[in-house]
Design an enzyme around this catalytic site. Structure first.
Site: not given
Length: 694
Positions: A346, A382
């Site tokens: 993330d 990401e």
């Protein structure tokens, strides 16, 4: 402490490590004056002992408790300066979780006593609170992992052959009618035969699970009666989130991984090492802040404030060797003890941000790539955060794959009918080479997706033009406002058969484009059966029927179509290549590995690529010239315009039509002269000489 005695212990490994004679405790703090180990009764309600950890090796404090066994509840209290303006927030009145805890007992109870400062004080976070927080904090648990049998290796599916399925443990299983009630929303439910059978039929090779490392619900959400459903609020980097366990212990998670592996499905974890659940300077003191705030976090304003590249209040300091060590130890633990096959990071730009900014050669990346355990698992980034220089798509080193938001937006806009998007579609179909084709990176580095947990579902993408996030309690201010969506004539659900047919076709076109593109495809759980969130494009706090997939209303025909697409992709090496395609001539027949065409069979002129009237893009694909020259070829047509005549290339003796999105049940058939391409359709042809079967 009847039956217990103390010994110096050792500084390695960190955390609580039991053996035949006792338990060794080791914890890092560079700035504490001293640390106490706190022991609790079996119910966690009463503190029975505080043991001074007198031994220190460098910045690691340690002690061994002879006679102690697994199952003991414990925590730490750290003594040191309370000087927020210098970055130090030690407060021994606050019980601290072990950063290396393998299990928790109890749930977090939100209370002002969790704060290191006095709520309401005129001095704010510079004030000092003396209330004991132990009653409100879960207790760390001593776990004995020695008896755990080694898990067999996972499927080891090459990235080029992967189809990733992003799912939430609870959302996927909570409303499944076949799963027993007590297993719904649990790890055991996700590995139930009904779920596994569904995934196998779809052709899924890996499930990517939203965060399952231990996390807490934010205080502001609890006050609204909501929860942190997505789980991006990690506090326990070594333990499976207890709320998803149907039974105590860690065995259920391991069994889930094993059962998925038995079905040929890998497990990838969405992990959050960019920040923790302690928030900014007004957040609670639960672990890292109280143990060594100045080491664990990236600080600003002289040390009082936090760098907030994550948008959640703080940023972990991976430039500190002990913080980096914790992250690496955590990753290895999930591979070696739980058998997971990879990680999706993330806000991964934060992981590569050094003092001078993002660096593709950052220490974290170097550590990952040299690690003998982690260098062999799947790594997905990401590639953005909200910090300076935060957008870094294409900037990560091999072997990372990266979420490709340009693919997402380009495909959405093309099928919405936006003018001048044909060139953009062409770039995305070839794996976004302009972003990823450097330093030996493969085409699979482009992680292609059109929908994910963050944003509209596929059903909502074709049903809403604006978001509907009022249930989140933020007056619809949260979530993206530009979704490149289209309701096709009516906002939200409708009984209009014409609109529903158009929506169904649009979904098939989008899914077909995803599966036909070079790169690694990812689909969102529920998209294959028409799941809607009622237009909520930021359902992070919706632990309810908004996000729980409604299997009773499953679109079986759409699921069958997705399975058909997956079979076509798996059956044609040309669709899942590692090498990029650059229209280079192949030696065996002298044809380029990619040939762009108009519907009339001619190559488009340079100006036509940006001509708003050019809405039917055709492409002939072969194995890459620089790769193995296998004789696999397809001809794909992507038409957002009206029905028109289609001239098939004369580069093969005969073609077979294997896919027509306007006829999802199409059986492969010979294609000849007089072929047409329907309006708003994707067609796929293969060389008939190769059998023409998907």
């Amino acid at each position: 402490m009847p039956g217990l005695s103390l010994a110096p212990g050792r500084p390695f490994p960190l955390g609580a490590t039991p053996d035949e004679g006792g338990v060794n405790f080791a914890v890092f703090s560079a700035n504490a004056h001293f640390i106490e180990l706190c022991l609790f009764t079996e119910d966690g309600r009463r503190e029975t002992a505080r043991i001074l950890m007198t031994e220190r090796d460098g910045d690691i404090w340690h002690i061994r408790v002879e006679g102690m066994k697994a199952g003991q509840l414990y925590g730490f209290r750290a003594h040191g300066p309370y000087e927020p303006e210098a970055g130090h927030r030690f407060n021994p009145h606050k019980l601290l979780l072990d950063p290396y805890a393998k299990s928790w007992d109890g749930r977090l109870k939100w209370s002002d006593a969790l704060m290191g400062y006095k709520i309401g004080s005129a001095r704010g976070d510079l004030s000092y609170d003396t209330r004991d927080s132990a009653f409100a904090v879960p207790k760390s648990v001593v776990v004995d992992e020695r008896a755990l049998p080694p898990l067999p290796p996972g499927p080891g599916t090459p990235m080029a052959e992967s189809l990733i399925y992003e799912a939430h443990v609870k959302g996927l299983t909570m409303r499944h009618p076949v799963i027993p009630q007590q297993l719904r929303g649990r790890y055991a439910g996700l590995s139930h035969p009904a779920v596994i059978d569904h995934l196998v039929k779809l052709g899924v090779t890996a499930v990517e699970l939203l965060p399952v490392q231990g996390f807490f619900d934010d205080r502001f959400l609890v006050a609204k009666g909501l929860t942190n459903y997505w789980g991006y609020n990690t506090m326990g980097f070594f333990l499976p989130e207890p709320r998803y366990s149907a039974r105590p212990g860690r065995g259920e998670f391991r069994e889930m991984v094993w059962r998925l592996h038995q079905a040929g499905i890998e497990v990838i974890l969405d992990v959050v090492y960019n920040h923790t659940g302690e928030g900014d300077e007004l957040g609670p003191t639960l672990s890292f802040r109280g143990l060594d705030n100045a080491s664990y976090y990236r600080l600003a304003g002289g040390g009082r404030h936090y760098m907030n590249d994550s948008g959640t209040g703080n940023s972990l300091n991976l430039t500190h060797p002990m913080v980096l060590r914790m992250v690496m130890d955590s990753l290895r633990h999930w591979v070696t003890h739980f058998g997971v096959d990879g990680f999706r990071f993330d806000l991964a730009t934060s992981m590569g941000r050094e003092v001078h900014g993002f660096d593709s050669g950052a220490g974290f990346f170097d550590a990952l790539r040299q690690d003998p355990v982690l260098a062999r698992v799947k790594l997905i980034a990401e590639p953005w955060d909200i910090g300076p220089g935060g957008y870094q798509m294409g900037g990560f080193p091999h072997p990372f794959a990266e979420w490709n938001d340009k693919f997402r937006d380009g495909v959405r806009r093309y099928w919405r009918g936006d003018a001048g998007m044909t060139a953009e579609l062409g770039r995305r179909l070839l794996g976004s080479a302009e972003n990823f084709d450097h330093h030996g990176r493969p085409a699979t580095a482009s992680l292609n997706f059109v929908t994910a947990h963050d944003g509209f579902t596929l059903q909502d993408l074709v049903s809403y033009t604006v978001k509907r996030n009022l249930a989140n309690g933020e007056d619809n201010r949260d979530g993206h406002s530009e979704n490149h969506s289209d309701n096709l004539g009516h906002e939200g659900a409708t009984e209009d058969a014409r609109i529903n047919a158009a929506r169904a076709l649009r979904k098939r076109n989008i899914l077909a484009t995803l599966m036909l593109a070079q790169g690694t495809p990812m689909i969102l759980a529920g998209d294959e059966i028409g799941h809607s969130q009622g237009g909520n494009n930021n359902a992070y706090a919706q632990d309810n029927e908004v996000t729980w997939i409604d299997w009773a209303k499953a679109d079986a025909a759409l699921a069958a179509f997705v399975a058909k697409l997956a079979a076509i992709r798996a059956g044609h090496p040309v669709l899942c290549q590692r090498h990029f395609l650059h229209a280079r001539k192949r030696h065996n027949e002298g044809l380029p590995d990619v040939i762009w065409r108009r519907a009339d069979g001619q190559p488009p002129e340079a100006f036509e690529w940006h001509d708003p009237a050019f809405r039917c893009l055709c492409v002939e694909l072969r194995m890459a010239a620089q790769g193995p020259e296998a004789d696999d070829v397809i001809f794909a047509v992507f038409n957002t315009g009206p029905e028109q005549a289609l001239t098939l290339p004369g580069t093969v003796p005969a073609w077979s039509l294997i896919l027509d999105t306007t006829r999802p049940d199409l059986v492969p058939q010979p294609a000849g002269a007089g072929q047409t391409v329907p309006a708003n359709a994707v067609l796929v042809f293969t060389a008939a000489a190769l059998g023409g079967q998907p």
